[in-house]
Design a protein around this motif. Structure first.
Motif: not given
Length: 396
Positions: A298-300, A347-352, A374-375, A382-387
């Protein structure tokens, strides 16, 4: 009589020779390198290389009845997990028979082939089975039935029952080339009403039933709508109700709904821009968490969540400034819809976002690159990621 037999034999030989020459063959060599990290890690490499061979043999003059097959070898090295997987598979092996009667078209597909559900979020993988399809001017009907137990688990992504505490939940064996997948019987019936003032309405029922260990049955009812709004603007909307039960427990009801609105330019440079949104239920409003059949990320984010207890809304755009080059970009805001408390808060959880480019260098050479980030709202590593993904494909 001898001359007739002679000419008949010659005709059979020539027809057979023509059929052999009509067989199309080819192959693909693919390199896919993915570099992934979060703020506290170095880039980790996931390397996938694949070689495949395919053939297509028409068995009718118009080529619409045919046999097609594909075999592949894949090597994957995950440097983060320090695992290596070798895969040998046949991901396509099917016979297609076609018949046309006036404005009616009939197709029969038998063998191993890819099938996707109406929503494109629930089921999308190969299986061994049958697909019957009828298509007329305003009506389309199809029936699909298949078995998954002969597939290679390395090339499938069926969602496991381990979320229910199943001690016998299926686990892949990465030490073998061909590891038999989990055993399910799958069936689907689809009805399509087409060209109703330019709009299409479709409905589908899909059921998946596990035939080993504890029963884990999942069923889905989907309705979708698509068509034009004004010139150049098209919409697509649908909703899927999921019903699932594990080991005889009471049936849980869930929902996934999605919608998009896209504008396509009519100028010399093809381009599109649009809005899209997806909702997958959590423990809210009397609904249970949505669970599909095959995994769709669902998300990055680093967690790579499935479509369950999540809301995602965003923008997407693409353009072909020159014929061989496709550029794309998208951005989404992500919300948690899985709280399960009395307040039913979202709840807002992040932006990608993602940006990508695909360049058809030559007719048989393609290069691609893709960047995603993903921010997390709390900057959780444990959630942030750059790919960064780099892909090259050579066909022959």
């Amino acid at each position: 009589m001898k001359k007739i037999k002679k000419y008949a034999l010659l005709s059979i030989i020539l027809t057979g020779t023509a059929s052999v020459w009509a067989i199309e063959t080819g192959g693909l060599i693919t390199n896919n390198s993915s570099f992934k990290t979060n703020s506290e890690q170095d880039f980790k490499l996931d390397q996938v290389n694949r070689a495949s061979l395919w053939l297509r043999a028409p068995i009718s003059a118009d080529g619409k009845s045919y046999f097609a097959g594909e075999a592949l070898y894949e090597f994957e090295k995950d440097f983060d997990e320090d695992t290596t997987t070798h895969t040998l598979d046949s991901d396509l092996f099917k016979l297609v028979l076609y018949k046309k009667q006036g404005t009616n078209n009939f197709f029969l597909s038998a063998g191993r082939f890819f099938y996707s559900d109406l929503s494109n979020y629930v089921y999308g993988q190969n299986a061994d089975g049958l697909l019957l399809d009828y298509s007329g001017i305003h009506l389309g009907v199809s029936a699909f039935g298949a078995y998954t137990g002969l597939l290679n688990s390395h090339t499938t992504s069926m969602i496991s029952s381990d979320a229910f505490g199943d001690e016998d939940a299926f686990e892949k064996d990465t030490d073998v080339l061909y590891d038999l997948a989990e055993k399910y019987v799958v069936g689907a019936l689809t009805l399509r009403l087409k060209n109703l003032a330019g709009h299409d309405i479709s409905g589908q029922f899909l059921g998946t039933f596990r035939v080993e260990n504890n029963p884990f049955n999942r069923m889905y009812a989907t309705v979708s709508f698509n068509g034009p709004v004004v010139r150049g603007v098209y919409y697509n909307a649908g909703t899927t109700f999921g019903f699932y039960s594990y080991d005889g427990s009471s049936v849980k009801t869930s929902n996934l709904s999605n919608a998009s609105l896209t504008y396509y330019t009519s100028g010399s440079i093809p381009a599109s821009v649009g809005l899209s949104g997806v909702y997958a239920s959590g423990e809210q409003g009397g609904l249970s968490p949505f669970i599909g059949f095959t995994k769709a990320t669902a998300t990055y984010s680093y967690e790579e969540p499935i479509y369950s207890g999540i809301i995602k809304a965003g923008l997407h755009a693409s353009v072909k400034p020159i014929k061989p080059l496709l550029l794309s970009a998208s951005g989404d805001v992500v919300f948690d819809a899985a709280s399960g408390d009395d307040s039913d808060e979202i709840e807002y959880t992040g932006f990608q976002y993602q940006v990508g480019a695909h360049w058809q260098v030559l007719s048989d050479v393609m290069l691609g690159a893709n960047l995603t980030q993903y921010f997390d709202k709390d900057n959780d590593d444990d959630k942030n990621r750059t790919s960064i993904q780099i892909k090259a494909v050579i066909s022959f």
